[in-house]
Write an enzyme that holds these catalytic residues in place. Structure first.
Site, PDB file in Angstrom:
ATOM      1  N   LYS A  67       0.818  -1.219   0.000  1.00 59.61           N
ATOM      2  CA  LYS A  67       0.000   0.000   0.000  1.00 59.61           C
ATOM      3  C   LYS A  67       0.852   1.270   0.000  1.00 59.61           C
ATOM      4  O   LYS A  67       2.065   1.221   0.270  1.00 59.61           O
ATOM      5  CB  LYS A  67      -0.923  -0.045   1.224  1.00 59.61           C
ATOM      6  CG  LYS A  67      -1.991  -1.152   1.174  1.00 59.61           C
ATOM      7  CD  LYS A  67      -2.901  -1.043   2.391  1.00 59.61           C
ATOM      8  CE  LYS A  67      -4.034  -2.051   2.359  1.00 59.61           C
ATOM      9  NZ  LYS A  67      -4.931  -1.892   3.532  1.00 59.61           N
ATOM     10  N   TYR A 122     -12.642  -2.167  -3.554  1.00 55.09           N
ATOM     11  CA  TYR A 122     -13.086  -2.339  -2.164  1.00 55.09           C
ATOM     12  C   TYR A 122     -14.614  -2.299  -2.025  1.00 55.09           C
ATOM     13  O   TYR A 122     -15.117  -2.007  -0.950  1.00 55.09           O
ATOM     14  CB  TYR A 122     -12.458  -1.265  -1.272  1.00 55.09           C
ATOM     15  CG  TYR A 122     -11.081  -1.608  -0.728  1.00 55.09           C
ATOM     16  CD1 TYR A 122     -10.850  -2.815  -0.054  1.00 55.09           C
ATOM     17  CD2 TYR A 122     -10.019  -0.714  -0.833  1.00 55.09           C
ATOM     18  CE1 TYR A 122      -9.605  -3.120   0.474  1.00 55.09           C
ATOM     19  CE2 TYR A 122      -8.764  -1.014  -0.301  1.00 55.09           C
ATOM     20  CZ  TYR A 122      -8.569  -2.217   0.359  1.00 55.09           C
ATOM     21  OH  TYR A 122      -7.341  -2.514   0.896  1.00 55.09           O
ATOM     22  N   PHE A 156     -15.507   3.542   7.075  1.00 54.97           N
ATOM     23  CA  PHE A 156     -14.148   3.881   6.638  1.00 54.97           C
ATOM     24  C   PHE A 156     -13.964   3.801   5.118  1.00 54.97           C
ATOM     25  O   PHE A 156     -12.877   4.061   4.610  1.00 54.97           O
ATOM     26  CB  PHE A 156     -13.110   2.991   7.349  1.00 54.97           C
ATOM     27  CG  PHE A 156     -13.313   1.499   7.155  1.00 54.97           C
ATOM     28  CD1 PHE A 156     -12.849   0.849   6.013  1.00 54.97           C
ATOM     29  CD2 PHE A 156     -13.964   0.742   8.129  1.00 54.97           C
ATOM     30  CE1 PHE A 156     -13.024  -0.511   5.838  1.00 54.97           C
ATOM     31  CE2 PHE A 156     -14.151  -0.640   7.956  1.00 54.97           C
ATOM     32  CZ  PHE A 156     -13.679  -1.259   6.806  1.00 54.97           C
ATOM     33  N   ARG A 187      -2.245 -14.268   4.594  1.00 56.53           N
ATOM     34  CA  ARG A 187      -2.965 -13.607   5.694  1.00 56.53           C
ATOM     35  C   ARG A 187      -2.167 -13.753   6.990  1.00 56.53           C
ATOM     36  O   ARG A 187      -2.097 -12.824   7.794  1.00 56.53           O
ATOM     37  CB  ARG A 187      -4.367 -14.205   5.876  1.00 56.53           C
ATOM     38  CG  ARG A 187      -5.319 -14.019   4.704  1.00 56.53           C
ATOM     39  CD  ARG A 187      -5.768 -12.612   4.462  1.00 56.53           C
ATOM     40  NE  ARG A 187      -6.394 -11.985   5.607  1.00 56.53           N
ATOM     41  CZ  ARG A 187      -7.012 -10.794   5.562  1.00 56.53           C
ATOM     42  NH1 ARG A 187      -7.088 -10.116   4.410  1.00 56.53           N
ATOM     43  NH2 ARG A 187      -7.534 -10.267   6.626  1.00 56.53           N
ATOM     44  N   ASN A 224      -1.799   0.242   6.955  1.00 56.50           N
ATOM     45  CA  ASN A 224      -1.289  -1.035   7.459  1.00 56.50           C
ATOM     46  C   ASN A 224      -0.444  -1.783   6.423  1.00 56.50           C
ATOM     47  O   ASN A 224      -0.267  -2.992   6.507  1.00 56.50           O
ATOM     48  CB  ASN A 224      -2.433  -1.885   8.012  1.00 56.50           C
ATOM     49  CG  ASN A 224      -3.502  -2.167   6.985  1.00 56.50           C
ATOM     50  OD1 ASN A 224      -3.350  -1.818   5.818  1.00 56.50           O
ATOM     51  ND2 ASN A 224      -4.574  -2.809   7.404  1.00 56.50           N
ATOM     52  N   HIS A 234      -2.144  -5.376   1.595  1.00 61.02           N
ATOM     53  CA  HIS A 234      -3.452  -6.008   1.407  1.00 61.02           C
ATOM     54  C   HIS A 234      -3.217  -7.449   0.994  1.00 61.02           C
ATOM     55  O   HIS A 234      -2.260  -7.744   0.280  1.00 61.02           O
ATOM     56  CB  HIS A 234      -4.238  -5.310   0.284  1.00 61.02           C
ATOM     57  CG  HIS A 234      -5.420  -6.111  -0.183  1.00 61.02           C
ATOM     58  ND1 HIS A 234      -6.636  -6.066   0.452  1.00 61.02           N
ATOM     59  CD2 HIS A 234      -5.546  -7.029  -1.189  1.00 61.02           C
ATOM     60  CE1 HIS A 234      -7.477  -6.906  -0.162  1.00 61.02           C
ATOM     61  NE2 HIS A 234      -6.831  -7.500  -1.154  1.00 61.02           N
ATOM     62  N   GLU A 278      -9.802 -10.616  -7.478  1.00 61.17           N
ATOM     63  CA  GLU A 278      -8.835  -9.522  -7.307  1.00 61.17           C
ATOM     64  C   GLU A 278      -7.675  -9.617  -8.310  1.00 61.17           C
ATOM     65  O   GLU A 278      -7.183  -8.595  -8.788  1.00 61.17           O
ATOM     66  CB  GLU A 278      -8.306  -9.519  -5.866  1.00 61.17           C
ATOM     67  CG  GLU A 278      -9.401  -9.151  -4.856  1.00 61.17           C
ATOM     68  CD  GLU A 278      -8.922  -9.093  -3.415  1.00 61.17           C
ATOM     69  OE1 GLU A 278      -9.745  -8.742  -2.546  1.00 61.17           O
ATOM     70  OE2 GLU A 278      -7.735  -9.386  -3.148  1.00 61.17           O
TER      71      GLU A 278
HETATM   72  N1  UDP Z   1      -9.710  -0.339   7.545  1.00 59.23           N
HETATM   73  C1  UDP Z   1      -9.788   0.920   8.157  1.00 59.23           C
HETATM   74  N2  UDP Z   1     -10.503   1.013   9.325  1.00 59.23           N
HETATM   75  C2  UDP Z   1     -11.136  -0.043   9.903  1.00 59.23           C
HETATM   76  C3  UDP Z   1     -11.058  -1.296   9.263  1.00 59.23           C
HETATM   77  C4  UDP Z   1     -10.335  -1.414   8.081  1.00 59.23           C
HETATM   78  O1  UDP Z   1      -9.210   1.869   7.680  1.00 59.23           O
HETATM   79  O2  UDP Z   1     -11.759   0.123  10.967  1.00 59.23           O
HETATM   80  C5  UDP Z   1      -8.961  -0.465   6.292  1.00 59.23           C
HETATM   81  C6  UDP Z   1      -7.636  -1.187   6.478  1.00 59.23           C
HETATM   82  O3  UDP Z   1      -6.667  -0.544   5.676  1.00 59.23           O
HETATM   83  C7  UDP Z   1      -7.920  -2.577   5.971  1.00 59.23           C
HETATM   84  C8  UDP Z   1      -8.927  -2.297   4.848  1.00 59.23           C
HETATM   85  O4  UDP Z   1      -9.703  -1.225   5.352  1.00 59.23           O
HETATM   86  O5  UDP Z   1      -6.734  -3.201   5.512  1.00 59.23           O
HETATM   87  C9  UDP Z   1      -9.824  -3.445   4.499  1.00 59.23           C
HETATM   88  O6  UDP Z   1     -10.446  -3.923   5.678  1.00 59.23           O
HETATM   89  P1  UDP Z   1     -10.542  -5.478   5.983  1.00 59.23           P
HETATM   90  O7  UDP Z   1     -11.459  -5.648   7.136  1.00 59.23           O
HETATM   91  O8  UDP Z   1     -10.849  -6.206   4.728  1.00 59.23           O
HETATM   92  O9  UDP Z   1      -9.063  -5.833   6.499  1.00 59.23           O
HETATM   93  P2  UDP Z   1      -7.883  -6.679   5.817  1.00 59.23           P
HETATM   94  O10 UDP Z   1      -8.533  -7.769   5.026  1.00 59.23           O
HETATM   95  O11 UDP Z   1      -7.093  -5.720   4.969  1.00 59.23           O
HETATM   96  O12 UDP Z   1      -7.084  -7.198   6.973  1.00 59.23           O
HETATM   97 MG    MG Z   2     -10.010  -7.695   3.569  1.00 57.42          MG
END
Ligand code: UDP
Ligand code: MG
Length: 136
Positions: A12, A52, A60, A88, A115, A118, A129
């Site tokens: 990212k 997304y 968010f 993951r 973070n 992805h 994807e």
């Molecule tokens: N995210 C955020 N706030 C939140 C939860 C998620 O900004 O409270 C962002 C974060 O960058 C995350 C992305 O949205 O990686 C997608 O969320 P997801 O729950 O799919 O998490 P991931 O699969 O990336 O762990």
């Molecule tokens: Mg996710």
């Protein structure tokens, strides 16, 4: 049962901006992932919104899409046995504060939104994807 799988990984903007992309790619390779395809690109907000879309109703969503389109990203197709789950695990929890020691998000993540990486969350979504970024 193990099976060779592909998954989509994105480095990212927060990580690319800090020039961490090569370091993160090395971590994937050291952990047995093959990088089958990769490209460094900058996407439009409309593309981030499409990518997304599952998060459309989340509070968010708007910030997330602005963020993902705010600077260059590196998108990769990774391959390994059970790569979706393996990636993951290597990424760690969504919030770097909760991520386990030794994970990418623990090491490089700044906050829950910044973070660093992805990763697809299922084999089915990985296919969608990968097509999103690499369909010819
Ligand atoms: N995210 C955020 N706030 C939140 C939860 C998620 O900004 O409270 C962002 C974060 O960058 C995350 C992305 O949205 O990686 C997608 O969320 P997801 O729950 O799919 O998490 P991931 O699969 O990336 O762990
Ligand atoms: Mg996710």
């Amino acid at each position: 049962m193990n099976s060779i799988e592909q998954t989509l990984s994105i480095i990212k903007p927060d990580a690319v901006e800090r020039n961490l992309d090569n370091e993160i790619k090395e971590i994937f390779k050291k952990n047995g992932f093959k990088i089958l395809k990769e490209k460094k690109i900058k996407i439009e907000k409309s593309e981030a919104e499409q990518f997304y879309k599952v998060h459309e109703t989340k509070p968010f969503y708007n910030d997330l899409c602005s963020y993902l389109s705010s600077g260059p990203i590196v998108v990769m197709v990774l391959e390994k046995d059970n790569s979706v789950l393996a990636n993951r695990e290597l990424m760690g929890a969504t919030n770097p504060k909760d991520a386990a020691e030794g994970t990418i998000r623990k090491k490089y993540g700044i906050s829950i939104d910044k973070n660093s990486v992805h990763g697809s969350d299922s084999v089915e979504n990985a296919k969608i994807e990968i097509d999103f970024f690499f369909k010819e």
